[in-house]
Structure formats: C-alpha cells, structure tokens
Design a protein around this motif. Structure first.
Motif, PDB file in Angstrom:
ATOM      1  N   PRO A  52     -31.026 -35.605  44.517  1.00  0.00           N
ATOM      2  CA  PRO A  52     -30.122 -34.963  45.496  1.00  0.00           C
ATOM      3  C   PRO A  52     -30.079 -33.432  45.344  1.00  0.00           C
ATOM      4  N   GLN A  53     -30.114 -32.935  44.117  1.00  0.00           N
ATOM      5  CA  GLN A  53     -30.133 -31.484  43.911  1.00  0.00           C
ATOM      6  C   GLN A  53     -31.415 -30.884  44.475  1.00  0.00           C
ATOM      7  N   LEU A  54     -32.513 -31.535  44.195  1.00  0.00           N
ATOM      8  CA  LEU A  54     -33.805 -31.052  44.663  1.00  0.00           C
ATOM      9  C   LEU A  54     -33.862 -31.055  46.188  1.00  0.00           C
ATOM     10  N   VAL A  55     -33.373 -32.112  46.787  1.00  0.00           N
ATOM     11  CA  VAL A  55     -33.360 -32.203  48.250  1.00  0.00           C
ATOM     12  C   VAL A  55     -32.505 -31.088  48.842  1.00  0.00           C
ATOM     13  N   THR A  56     -31.353 -30.823  48.262  1.00  0.00           N
ATOM     14  CA  THR A  56     -30.475 -29.761  48.760  1.00  0.00           C
ATOM     15  C   THR A  56     -31.172 -28.411  48.732  1.00  0.00           C
ATOM     16  N   VAL A  57     -31.806 -28.093  47.623  1.00  0.00           N
ATOM     17  CA  VAL A  57     -32.515 -26.815  47.506  1.00  0.00           C
ATOM     18  C   VAL A  57     -33.666 -26.748  48.506  1.00  0.00           C
ATOM     19  N   LEU A  58     -34.415 -27.837  48.622  1.00  0.00           N
ATOM     20  CA  LEU A  58     -35.558 -27.836  49.526  1.00  0.00           C
ATOM     21  C   LEU A  58     -35.136 -27.779  50.989  1.00  0.00           C
ATOM     22  N   GLU A  59     -34.049 -28.453  51.330  1.00  0.00           N
ATOM     23  CA  GLU A  59     -33.578 -28.449  52.711  1.00  0.00           C
ATOM     24  C   GLU A  59     -33.232 -27.038  53.171  1.00  0.00           C
ATOM     25  N   LYS A  60     -32.695 -26.250  52.292  1.00  0.00           N
ATOM     26  CA  LYS A  60     -32.342 -24.874  52.648  1.00  0.00           C
ATOM     27  C   LYS A  60     -33.583 -24.076  53.006  1.00  0.00           C
ATOM     28  N   SER A  61     -34.694 -24.382  52.393  1.00  0.00           N
ATOM     29  CA  SER A  61     -35.909 -23.586  52.588  1.00  0.00           C
ATOM     30  C   SER A  61     -36.861 -24.152  53.627  1.00  0.00           C
ATOM     31  N   MET A  62     -36.834 -25.466  53.836  1.00  0.00           N
ATOM     32  CA  MET A  62     -37.852 -26.069  54.703  1.00  0.00           C
ATOM     33  C   MET A  62     -37.254 -27.175  55.576  1.00  0.00           C
ATOM     34  N   GLU A  63     -36.668 -26.793  56.665  1.00  0.00           N
ATOM     35  CA  GLU A  63     -36.051 -27.773  57.556  1.00  0.00           C
ATOM     36  C   GLU A  63     -37.092 -28.712  58.181  1.00  0.00           C
ATOM     37  N   HIS A  64     -38.313 -28.250  58.335  1.00  0.00           N
ATOM     38  CA  HIS A  64     -39.333 -29.023  59.033  1.00  0.00           C
ATOM     39  C   HIS A  64     -40.044 -30.053  58.148  1.00  0.00           C
ATOM     40  N   GLU A  65     -39.680 -30.146  56.898  1.00  0.00           N
ATOM     41  CA  GLU A  65     -40.342 -31.084  55.995  1.00  0.00           C
ATOM     42  C   GLU A  65     -39.521 -32.374  55.824  1.00  0.00           C
ATOM     43  N   ARG A  66     -38.958 -32.878  56.888  1.00  0.00           N
ATOM     44  CA  ARG A  66     -38.067 -34.044  56.845  1.00  0.00           C
ATOM     45  C   ARG A  66     -38.728 -35.293  56.258  1.00  0.00           C
ATOM     46  N   ASP A  67     -39.966 -35.532  56.597  1.00  0.00           N
ATOM     47  CA  ASP A  67     -40.611 -36.762  56.130  1.00  0.00           C
ATOM     48  C   ASP A  67     -40.711 -36.795  54.606  1.00  0.00           C
ATOM     49  N   ILE A  68     -40.916 -35.644  54.003  1.00  0.00           N
ATOM     50  CA  ILE A  68     -40.989 -35.598  52.538  1.00  0.00           C
ATOM     51  C   ILE A  68     -39.622 -35.903  51.934  1.00  0.00           C
ATOM     52  N   PHE A  69     -38.585 -35.332  52.534  1.00  0.00           N
ATOM     53  CA  PHE A  69     -37.231 -35.589  52.023  1.00  0.00           C
ATOM     54  C   PHE A  69     -36.868 -37.065  52.181  1.00  0.00           C
ATOM     55  N   THR A  70     -37.246 -37.622  53.324  1.00  0.00           N
ATOM     56  CA  THR A  70     -36.949 -39.035  53.568  1.00  0.00           C
ATOM     57  C   THR A  70     -37.682 -39.904  52.559  1.00  0.00           C
TER      58      THR A  70
END
Length: 185
Positions: A52-70
């Motif tokens: 969850p921490q990693l996802v939060t940091v990454l979401e701030k920087s890369m909104e278009h990388e949804r599939d990776i977060f999912t």
C-alpha cells in the motif's frame, strides 16, 4: 521358545523399527519444509504490508500505470488470502512478478526514483527481496529433499500409505531469468 520363533520375532521387531524410522524421517522432512516456508511467510507478509505504501507513492507519480497497480494489489490480496502452501507459493511468485514490473516502471521514470519516499521503499523492498531469495533457496532445498525422499524405495511405500504428496518449489519465472544487459540512458 524355539530358535525359529526367536529369529522371526527379531526380524519382525527389526522391520517394525525400520518402518518407524522411515515414517519418522518422512514426518521430519515434511515439517522441515513447513518450517522453512513459515520463515519465508514472515518476510512475504512484510512485503505485502509495504505494497500500500508503494502504491501510494507510485500513484502520485504515474496515474497512467493503473494496470501495474492493479496487478500489484491483486497479487498482495492473493497472497494474504492464500490458505494452503501451494496457494501461498503461487501468490508469492505472482507478487514477485508484480514487484519487478513496478521496479521496471520506476527505471523509466527517473523523477520517481529521485523521490525520497520511493528511494526508502525501494531500499526496504530490495532488502526484503534479498531475504526472500535466501530463504527461498533454503525452502527449495528442504522441498527437494522431501520430494526425493517420498519417491525413494522403500520410503515411497510409507509415503503413499500416508498420502504424502509432492510439494511445489518456489520458482523463478522466465522473465526473472532473462538478462537484457546493462542499459544506459
């Protein structure tokens, strides 16, 4: 008592003792694999808690990388919901692949790498991945010894009698094995 009765009794006692020794060895090997995976399980849970921490940091920087977060989130949930050793191994392998995807994306976004939150998380994840690799090796050694024992004669007679099943190894995917060389930007 006749000599024949004594010999038959000694043979029977010897066979029973031999059977007990084989059974105890199989039990010890199976317990060793469970114990070794439990050691991995602790670190895998730590890794899952960092997602969850990693996802939060990454979401701030890369909104278009949804599939990776999912994929990362699904892998985490799959691991936390896994009940059996086989399910945990499968989920662990999926989580490892998802982590590699995140780190590969991070390499393509230098501004993300320069962020202190990501750097701290990356260091922590790298440390956990190193621990997992070490314990994965120990687990695979224990599983290999167990799997070998249940197929060796005469152990296999007892293994089949008590429904001992082959256990899966924690495997490295083809993507992990591939080496593209060092790339400079």
């Amino acid at each position: 008592m006749t000599v024949t009765t004594i010999i038959i009794s000694l043979i029977a006692v010897g066979l029973i003792g031999w059977g007990i020794t084989i059974y105890n060895r199989l039990v010890a090997l199976k317990e060793q694999t469970s114990n070794t995976f439990s050691n991995i399980d602790v670190i895998l849970k730590q890794r899952a808690e960092q997602i969850p921490q990693l996802v939060t940091v990454l979401e701030k920087s890369m909104e278009h990388e949804r599939d990776i977060f999912t994929r990362l989130s699904d892998a985490r949930q799959g691991y936390l919901n896994a009940d059996t050793l086989t399910d945990k191994i499968k989920a662990s392998n999926e989580m490892s692949n998802a982590f590699r995807s995140v780190l590969a994306v991070a390499e393509n976004y230098p501004t993300l790498i320069s962020g202190s939150q990501f750097s701290q998380l990356q260091t922590s994840v790298t440390d956990l991945e190193n621990k997992i690799a070490h314990r994965r090796e120990m687990f695979n050694d224990a599983v290999t010894e167990y799997n070998t024992a249940i197929y060796l004669f005469p152990d296999l007679i007892f293994a089949r009698m008590f429904h001992y099943q082959r256990l899966p190894l924690l495997e490295i995917s083809q993507a992990e094995k591939a080496y593209d060389g060092i790339k400079f930007k």
